[in-house]
Design an enzyme around this catalytic site. Sequence first.
Site, PDB file in Angstrom:
ATOM      1  N   TRP A 153       0.831  -1.217   0.000  1.00  0.00           N
ATOM      2  CA  TRP A 153       0.000   0.000   0.000  1.00  0.00           C
ATOM      3  C   TRP A 153       0.864   1.265   0.000  1.00  0.00           C
ATOM      4  O   TRP A 153       0.380   2.352  -0.257  1.00  0.00           O
ATOM      5  CB  TRP A 153      -0.912   0.010   1.229  1.00  0.00           C
ATOM      6  CG  TRP A 153      -0.166   0.295   2.529  1.00  0.00           C
ATOM      7  CD1 TRP A 153       0.979  -0.313   2.965  1.00  0.00           C
ATOM      8  CD2 TRP A 153      -0.510   1.260   3.521  1.00  0.00           C
ATOM      9  NE1 TRP A 153       1.357   0.192   4.186  1.00  0.00           N
ATOM     10  CE2 TRP A 153       0.462   1.162   4.554  1.00  0.00           C
ATOM     11  CE3 TRP A 153      -1.542   2.178   3.657  1.00  0.00           C
ATOM     12  CZ2 TRP A 153       0.430   1.968   5.693  1.00  0.00           C
ATOM     13  CZ3 TRP A 153      -1.577   2.980   4.797  1.00  0.00           C
ATOM     14  CH2 TRP A 153      -0.600   2.871   5.796  1.00  0.00           C
ATOM     15  N   ASP A 154       2.152   1.086   0.284  1.00  0.00           N
ATOM     16  CA  ASP A 154       3.087   2.220   0.262  1.00  0.00           C
ATOM     17  C   ASP A 154       2.898   3.021  -1.025  1.00  0.00           C
ATOM     18  O   ASP A 154       3.026   4.245  -1.036  1.00  0.00           O
ATOM     19  CB  ASP A 154       4.548   1.722   0.300  1.00  0.00           C
ATOM     20  CG  ASP A 154       4.859   0.791   1.459  1.00  0.00           C
ATOM     21  OD1 ASP A 154       3.958   0.038   1.860  1.00  0.00           O
ATOM     22  OD2 ASP A 154       6.000   0.798   1.942  1.00  0.00           O
ATOM     23  N   GLU A 213       0.942  -1.988  12.445  1.00  0.00           N
ATOM     24  CA  GLU A 213       1.236  -3.425  12.510  1.00  0.00           C
ATOM     25  C   GLU A 213       1.599  -3.914  13.904  1.00  0.00           C
ATOM     26  O   GLU A 213       1.970  -5.064  14.072  1.00  0.00           O
ATOM     27  CB  GLU A 213       2.329  -3.786  11.493  1.00  0.00           C
ATOM     28  CG  GLU A 213       1.850  -3.606  10.066  1.00  0.00           C
ATOM     29  CD  GLU A 213       2.804  -4.165   9.017  1.00  0.00           C
ATOM     30  OE1 GLU A 213       3.944  -4.522   9.376  1.00  0.00           O
ATOM     31  OE2 GLU A 213       2.404  -4.230   7.841  1.00  0.00           O
ATOM     32  N   LYS A 241       3.121   0.943  15.905  1.00  0.00           N
ATOM     33  CA  LYS A 241       4.346   0.974  15.100  1.00  0.00           C
ATOM     34  C   LYS A 241       4.372   2.236  14.236  1.00  0.00           C
ATOM     35  O   LYS A 241       5.423   2.757  13.886  1.00  0.00           O
ATOM     36  CB  LYS A 241       4.339  -0.277  14.210  1.00  0.00           C
ATOM     37  CG  LYS A 241       5.550  -0.479  13.344  1.00  0.00           C
ATOM     38  CD  LYS A 241       5.367  -1.756  12.505  1.00  0.00           C
ATOM     39  CE  LYS A 241       6.549  -2.042  11.606  1.00  0.00           C
ATOM     40  NZ  LYS A 241       6.267  -3.154  10.679  1.00  0.00           N
ATOM     41  N   GLN A 242       3.168   2.701  13.868  1.00  0.00           N
ATOM     42  CA  GLN A 242       3.103   3.765  12.866  1.00  0.00           C
ATOM     43  C   GLN A 242       1.743   4.459  12.912  1.00  0.00           C
ATOM     44  O   GLN A 242       0.827   3.992  13.575  1.00  0.00           O
ATOM     45  CB  GLN A 242       3.320   3.149  11.493  1.00  0.00           C
ATOM     46  CG  GLN A 242       2.243   2.132  11.102  1.00  0.00           C
ATOM     47  CD  GLN A 242       2.731   1.149  10.058  1.00  0.00           C
ATOM     48  OE1 GLN A 242       3.074   0.020  10.391  1.00  0.00           O
ATOM     49  NE2 GLN A 242       2.770   1.571   8.811  1.00  0.00           N
TER      50      GLN A 242
HETATM   51  C1  BGC Z   1       5.072  -1.302   7.516  1.00  0.00           C
HETATM   52  C2  BGC Z   1       4.004  -1.408   6.453  1.00  0.00           C
HETATM   53  C3  BGC Z   1       4.659  -1.245   5.094  1.00  0.00           C
HETATM   54  C4  BGC Z   1       5.794  -2.219   4.909  1.00  0.00           C
HETATM   55  C5  BGC Z   1       6.544  -2.012   3.609  1.00  0.00           C
HETATM   56  C6  BGC Z   1       6.165  -2.302   7.244  1.00  0.00           C
HETATM   57  O1  BGC Z   1       7.184  -2.150   8.175  1.00  0.00           O
HETATM   58  O2  BGC Z   1       4.531  -1.512   8.793  1.00  0.00           O
HETATM   59  O3  BGC Z   1       3.037  -0.404   6.652  1.00  0.00           O
HETATM   60  O4  BGC Z   1       3.722  -1.411   4.096  1.00  0.00           O
HETATM   61  O5  BGC Z   1       6.713  -2.061   5.966  1.00  0.00           O
HETATM   62  O6  BGC Z   1       7.142  -0.756   3.572  1.00  0.00           O
END
Ligand code: BGC
Length: 777
Positions: free
Chosen positions: A366-367, A494, A606-607
């Site tokens: 999804w990035d 996550e 985490k984010q």
């Molecule tokens: C992140 C995800 C991301 C992935 C790839 C993970 O560490 O939590 O949101 O899509 O990395 O960049």
Amino acid sequence: MKNDIDNNSAIAAEPWRIREDALEPARAFLHETLFTLGNGWIGMRGTPDEGTTGGAGQTLEGTYLNGFHDTESIRYPENAYGLARVNEFMLNVPNAKRVAAVVDGERFALDTGRVLAWERTLDFRTGLLVRTVEWETSTGKRLRIASRRLVALSRKHVAAIEYAVTPLNFSGTVRIVADVDADVTNLQAGDDPRVGSALTGPSLVEVAREVGAQDVLLLQKTRHSGFTLATATASVPSAASAVRVEPVALGQAFEADVAQGATFTVHKYVAYASSRDMRDAAAGPHARAEVAAARDAGFVALAAEQAAYLARFWIDADVAIAGDDALQQGVRFNQFHLLQSVGRDGRTNIAAKGVTGEGYEGHYFWDTEIYVFPFFLYSRPEIARALLQYRYNGLPKARERARQMAHDKGALYPWRTIAGEECSAYFPAGTAQYHINADVAYSIRLYLLATSDFDFMAEQGAEIVLETARIWTGIGSYDRKGRFCINEVTGPDEYTALVNNNYYTNAMARMHMTFAADVAERLRSERPADYARVAHAIGLDDAEIRAWRAASAAMFLPYDDDLGIHEQDDSFLSKKVWDFANTPKENYPLLLHYHPLVIYRHQVCKQADVVLALLLLSKEFSLDDKRRDFEFYERVTTHDSSLSSCIFSIVASEIGDKQKAYAYFMETARLDLDNTHANTQYGVHTAAMAGTWLGVAYGFAGMRLDEAGLRFAPTLPAQWTGYRFKVQVRGALLDVAIDATGTDYRLLRGDQLNFAHAGTPVALDAQRAHIRMENQQ
Ligand code: BGC
């Protein structure tokens, strides 16, 4: 990680290039990533022309082709129905750029003889990687070896190298060996889920080879995915008549007698072609033809083409920041790498690590839609369209996946993939992230707002939006209070998995279903034939459109009245807060030090999750909401994901916290150059790179585009004297230049553009193409 690895880069702060002026083996692994050249398809790590020296973990000789992959079965000792079965992973392909000088039988390598001087630069305007080295052989002969390398931005299949050798203290025989190293393999994954793949042994199986006086053609096949790869080279020595040529395994050795101070040069042209793009049998001839065309053009012309391509790119894309060279370098470096990483052919996308390394195995996430897409949308809309086309091409696989997941209609995009298979072996943080469907729809909505390209909607966009919207009515249901709930999903964060009513997911699903209903109705009234075609193809009826409207209206969006904040999900606030005070610094990122269950049981992010919703669905929240949510979630967010800081920076800007906006922005802008996540050696972080652009445009300049129109609310960080960027909206190119007191808007292209500056309507057109507005303090 070995102790002799230095994780900090040693790059001088210069606005238009990165440069190192000493050879530091301990930094080789990291610098190879930073010095990678790419063109959206080919990616060549910035390893020395002669090949790497140093063991695994100290260097990685990597050449990648975006989307060129093999497959492997995913085996689960404890199986379950519907788990992802096949992993697709990007292959390390033959190293065709290899060229090396040999004197008296001694081959130049970084660990033989003595390196007397070394400089390597990657220039964002020329697109050339230039390396100059002075080397002394073990018998005291000194040479200068100057090489220039490019991966052609305007020729998908082509790369070229100029390799020039000058004897400095002797006259004698110089040998230049230009060959292909086919003995390559992928990096082995250890415990870190963000590193390489499970492949062992050689990546490709040889089918045929032809070695001529100047040419090489190597044909190989992948082991499982059935693709053919053709690697072709043509190596052309200067002063060809006086040169002795000898074939070597997969190349040529050229020998000449060179006088002291004179230069012996070999130009090497490289092309890769694969059956992902053409018939099996066509790959060889295609690679040959591309190499021949490059050789006919010559290195100088290719270099000129490269510079011209980049000049056009920077005209539209450059973000200039006055008052901070290191930051300026970080911003441009990020933009440059995004351009180098992004697939443009509708069959490829942009991997989390671009084409710079094997982290995340070359997968797309999804990035792309939520982070990278806006940068291209506003600077190169045709690339943004190609990214959407990639999703369109992925619909058949997404439909299959939906059926596996018990949805009788609709399409579910994979969480991570290359060619459309769901490759996430850990479903709680993979498949469960159903928000991917809404993220794709969000980017299509933004595309339509920014380009008004309804043709795209009729041809492809509508079908994606409608098919993917169906999943929400598939997984959601009404509770006893009549609220539409979405259960058992994972949101962007996550560190929290498998929850009910993740705020982000529900709010984005609501946006998605409303958009889908709007698109269906608009298509039906404006393009009835297209509507009939799409509705027939996917079996859409009016009841479904009504169901989307109803579910959107009844969507449950969790809110805690006591705290006055949006709840990340039904259970988040009842969990124990993570003990941040007693977590040692070295235990971050938490994912490398605690079992997932330990993390999931806590209030820890985490984010950005709710905070990301504050940005994407900006007008659904009051400023006070944003303040309270930001403050609450900031306290429990580790930013262990590189996708986090940029979003916090933008929202901090919006709520007027200038200091935090700047601090979070700085964390993002030089994330790879300073290797702050300590894993850039495995590849750059493309989402964070694009987050830098978002931080400037959406953050400091307060840009938003939604149904209410385009608007800006610029502020200037105290550390800068000014900044400037451009956006393309509906065919117009707008230059936005902000300084301490005001903002200059210039319409550089297009007839007309309306927008708002800090709430005041502005209209620019050919007669009045410039206006200066005062910034609000
Ligand atoms: C992140 C995800 C991301 C992935 C790839 C993970 O560490 O939590 O949101 O899509 O990395 O960049």
